[in-house]
Design an enzyme around this catalytic site. Structure first.
Site: not given
Ligand code: BG6
Length: 480
Positions: A47, A88, A172-173, A230, A235
């Site tokens: 933005r 925006d 999903d990292h 979260d 995860h």
């Molecule tokens: C994120 C959460 O998806 O993953 C955070 O929103 C969390 O709250 C984070 O701290 C943890 O990721 P990592 O890679 O540090 O274990």
């Protein structure tokens, strides 16, 4: 057609925390090693009003702060790839200008959406109307994708209105982490685990994701989310699915995700008595005093910063094997690990000589240390005049030592490159996300029905004592 390498990347939320901490540093690190296509242009949008140059200055600051000096080699070249367009996203107006800035990619466009969930729908609409959602565009979506099944369906429907599933990349990292992928190698590239990987030989599984950080300034977001949404919804359930799934027929997106979703759909509804929630109070971590959650938040709250769950997978392989999950903020250390507890030997030949064989245990350390350790029983050396003594000894593999050469990469380096190149294997499919929400929603509903409030725990401890009791009731001790 899905596997074109995009020559434009469009980054939404480019001035946000994730972009500064992870996305721009990861892209820069890839660039330094010539892993980005030379033709790739990166259009950033958010933005705030910035010129290209002002945004590059901002990006440089983030890179200097978050990227280790030895990985910043290509910073000047990288910054030159960046352009910036203010937008925006809540209104349709600016999207034509954005489309003009993006221009016409030769091969294709990859979009990464890292914005507030409320902006998802208007953004998708804007992309569609401005012609940015054509059939040579794929889109990456960063969590949170909704706050429950219903809201996630609304987002998924909106995205599906503009993109087919094969061009939607839900992030999903945790799936981008090297050790998480290594779980698959451990299970399916070795012959010795799979025959034992079932309820006949495994007694229970523990998955812990412990963090030392607290709110980290994410006041608005976290208080509406809590640990269950979260961390568990995404995860932890992905980790569980990788541990529990059947062997996929190949390491391809369709095959892997088909197997994961079967596990997620087999999760038994949990009753509230099989869960524990907590919220941290002031305490100390590593000798440093830290405030309580409500102090960080500035008001009292019922949001859980810790959750422990005894989960069950109702299928043939895992019948009767509990999966104990726990995650929390402000715990004593940052650790993510999976522990597989095997059953005892069926008959101990040593008992007549006073020795006890403890069950084998496989510990898969995901972070901060990447290691795999298998505890095996061994005889303590000696003449055994007073009886035989057995002791567990670890068979330890530290990944850093085993693979000292290859560069360790962040999860986002891997996932951004996969998005640009179109490999969906490490991204989450819609049916997975929905199965995850359905399970988590039922837990929340059970909490609400019983009016459960989180129990207090001191920052720097392993959560409320009820979490220890949850496991101990079954004769299980959390691995610490
Ligand atoms: C994120 C959460 O998806 O993953 C955070 O929103 C969390 O709250 C984070 O701290 C943890 O990721 P990592 O890679 O540090 O274990």
């Amino acid at each position: 057609m899905n596997r074109f390498t995009a020559d434009r990347l469009l980054l939404f939320g480019a001035t946000g925390d994730l972009a500064g901490r992870m996305l721009l540093p990861s892209l820069c690190a890839l660039d330094a090693e010539e892993l980005l296509d030379p033709a790739l242009e990166i259009v950033c949008t958010a933005r705030s009003e910035f010129s290209d140059q002002e945004f590059r200055n901002l990006a440089r600051e983030s890179l200097e702060h978050f990227l280790p000096a030895d990985r910043r080699g290509g910073m000047a070249t990288f910054l030159n790839r960046l352009t910036y367009q203010p937008l925006d996203a809540s209104t349709p107006e600016g999207f034509d200008d954005l489309a003009q800035k993006v221009g016409t990619p030769e091969r294709g466009l990859a979009i990464f959406l890292s914005t507030a969930p409320s902006l998802f729908e208007p953004t998708i609409r804007g992309l569609k109307h401005s012609g940015l959602a054509g059939d040579r565009t794929r889109i990456g979506l960063e969590k949170p994708l909704g706050t429950d099944l219903a809201s996630s369906c609304v987002i998924n429907d909106a995205v599906a209105g503009a993109f087919p599933e094969r061009r939607i990349f839900r992030i999903d990292h945790y799936l981008g982490k090297e050790t998480v992928q290594n779980l698959l190698a451990l299970r399916f590239a070795n012959v010795m685990f799979e025959p034992l990987w079932n309820s006949t030989h495994i007694e229970h599984v523990q998955i812990t994701v412990a963090e030392t950080v607290g709110l980290e300034g994410r006041v608005g977001f976290y208080d509406d989310a809590g640990a269950l949404r979260d961390m568990v919804q995404n995860h932890m359930l992905q980790l569980l699915a990788l541990v529990a799934m059947e062997p996929p027929v190949s390491y391809e997106a369709m095959a892997v995700r088909d197997e994961k979703v079967k596990v997620l759909r087999s999760l038994r509804a949990v009753n509230a008595a099989e869960t524990v929630t907590g919220q941290y109070r002031a305490g100390a971590i590593g000798g440093q005093a830290v405030p309580g959650y409500d102090e960080e938040l500035g008001k009292p709250s019922d949001t859980e910063t810790f959750v422990a769950i005894k989960a069950h997978i109702d299928n043939w392989r895992w019948n009767g094997v509990p999966f104990y999950l726990r995650t929390g903020k402000r715990l004593p250390e940052r650790t993510t690990e999976i522990i597989v507890h095997f059953r005892p030997v069926p008959h101990s030949i040593f008992s007549g000589r006073g020795a006890r064989a403890e069950p084998n245990k496989l510990v898969i350390g995901i972070q901060p240390e990447e290691n795999i350790s298998l505890s095996l029983m061994a005889k303590v050396p000696g003449l055994d005049r007073d009886g035989i003594r057995l002791r567990p000894v670890p068979l330890d593999i530290a990944m850093d030592d085993a693979f000292a050469g290859p560069q360790r990469r962040s999860a986002y380096e891997r996932l951004l490159l996969d998005l640009i190149e179109g490999d969906q294997t490490l991204f989450v499919r819609r049916d997975e996300v929905e199965a995850q929400w359905a399970w988590v929603d039922a837990i929340r509903a059970a909490w609400e029905e019983q009016g459960l409030a989180p129990k207090a725990y001191t920052a720097g401890s392993w959560g409320p004592s009820a979490s220890i009791a949850l496991a101990e009731r079954d004769g299980v001790t959390w691995h610490e």
